[in-house]
Design an enzyme around this catalytic site. Structure first.
Site, mmCIF file in Angstrom:
data_model
loop_
_atom_site.group_PDB
_atom_site.id
_atom_site.type_symbol
_atom_site.label_atom_id
_atom_site.label_comp_id
_atom_site.label_asym_id
_atom_site.label_seq_id
_atom_site.Cartn_x
_atom_site.Cartn_y
_atom_site.Cartn_z
ATOM 1 N N SER A 1 1.058 -1.120 -0.017
ATOM 2 C CA SER A 1 -0.146 -0.046 0.195
ATOM 3 C C SER A 1 0.961 1.239 0.204
ATOM 4 C CB SER A 1 -1.021 0.004 1.411
ATOM 5 O OG SER A 1 -1.583 1.223 1.662
ATOM 6 N N TYR B 1 -2.263 -0.484 10.349
ATOM 7 C CA TYR B 1 -2.411 -0.751 8.738
ATOM 8 C C TYR B 1 -0.908 -0.265 8.311
ATOM 9 C CZ TYR B 1 -3.734 -0.792 3.906
ATOM 10 O OH TYR B 1 -3.749 -0.853 2.458
#
Length: 317
Positions: free
Chosen positions: A146, A159
């Site tokens: 990501s 995350y």
């Protein structure tokens, strides 16, 4: 017209987190390129529906419900691949979890869950799959990390922590496997319209957290069409690219962080101050559907993201 030959014709791919969203779309793209595909996710009902969807489109597909954080998951998955299709040629590590909220509302268990799902589970599966990938003439490893693995956005700390580790693992694997015939592609997507805001967990003031996250994950200038993203990812893997960054916003963030890291962190700090605080009675791990019901955000703002979620199998708000 004869279809152009490609690296994935007649190969076998395993895609984790593929019952919905980006993982399901990547499975479709690989199947279109001639791959046999094994799907993997925790939700058995949704996984069966995804397998049916692929088969209806003409794919040679199978599936195995599996929690990747289980110690026996890699062996179960490799056994399923071998029984259905033979040797594994392509592994796509895509499964993930998203937790949204300020630091004061997070617990150590949130970080452990993120690390288990997005670092240790793909690490174990990759190590188990390497003998197959090395033996394949077209061994391909795709790690979906990501932009959060390069730039740590506020209110997404578990995350981002796991994705930073995932990015480092993927880049290190490419170096370690150089010369073995196994290509490794690191994928750094920005926000994509998959309906992921309905699958996230929210902490602190769930309705307020949902409002900013769902808006960012749905608006065209900030997010990317997930089907376009899946095409770009499979093209990058087929061309054996080292890295692909998706969405203009993500590309800008990576470049800014590269040339001015201190400025980037200051901007992120300002962003954090503008986001919701924990509130007087912070809550922990609220589902997206419940957070959506509490949010003041007009549904028109999330229309594109909600539509994508319905198409790609995400839970409904």
């Amino acid at each position: 017209m004869t279809r152009r030959p490609n690296r994935f014709e007649g190969r076998t791919a395993l895609i984790t987190g593929s019952s919905r969203g980006l993982g399901l779309l990547i499975a479709h793209r690989l199947a279109e390129r001639g791959c046999r595909v094994l799907l993997c996710a925790r939700d058995g009902d949704r996984l069966a529906a995804a397998e049916h969807e692929l088969r209806a489109a003409g794919a040679d597909a199978a599936s195995l419900p599996c929690d990747l954080t289980d110690a026996d998951a890699p062996q179960r998955l490799l056994t399923a691949v071998h029984e259905h299709f033979g040797r594994l040629d392509v592994l796509v590590n895509n499964a993930g979890v998203i937790q949204v909220g300020p630091l004061d509302t997070l617990r150590e268990e949130d970080f452990r869950q993120a690390m288990e799902t997005m670092l240790f589970a793909p690490l174990r599966l990759t190590l188990a799959a390497l003998p197959d990938l090395r033996a394949s003439a077209q061994g391909t490893l795709v790690n979906v990390s990501s932009i959060g693995g390069r730039v740590a956005a506020p209110h997404l700390l578990p995350y981002a922590t796991a994705k930073f580790a995932s990015t480092g693992l993927s880049e290190g694997l490419r170096a370690e496997l150089a010369g073995t015939g196994v290509s490794v592609t690191t994928v750094l997507p920005g926000l994509m319209r998959t309906g992921s805001h309905t699958a996230a967990r929210f902490h602190g003031r769930p309705g307020a957290e949902y409002a900013w996250f769902a808006a960012a994950a749905s608006l065209p200038l900030l997010s990317m069409d997930a089907e376009r993203a899946s095409h770009a990812i499979v093209r990058a893997a087929e061309r054996r690219r080292a890295e692909i960054v998706l969405t203009p916003a993500a590309k800008l963030a990576v470049r800014l962080h590269g040339v001015a890291p201190a400025t980037t962190v200051r901007l992120l700090g300002l962003t954090a101050r503008a986001l919701p605080g924990p509130g007087p009675r912070p809550r922990h791990s609220v589902a997206g559907s419940e957070a959506a019901a509490e949010s003041p955000l007009p549904t028109a703002v999330t229309a594109l993201g909600d539509r994508a979620g319905r198409r790609f199998g995400e839970p409904r708000p």
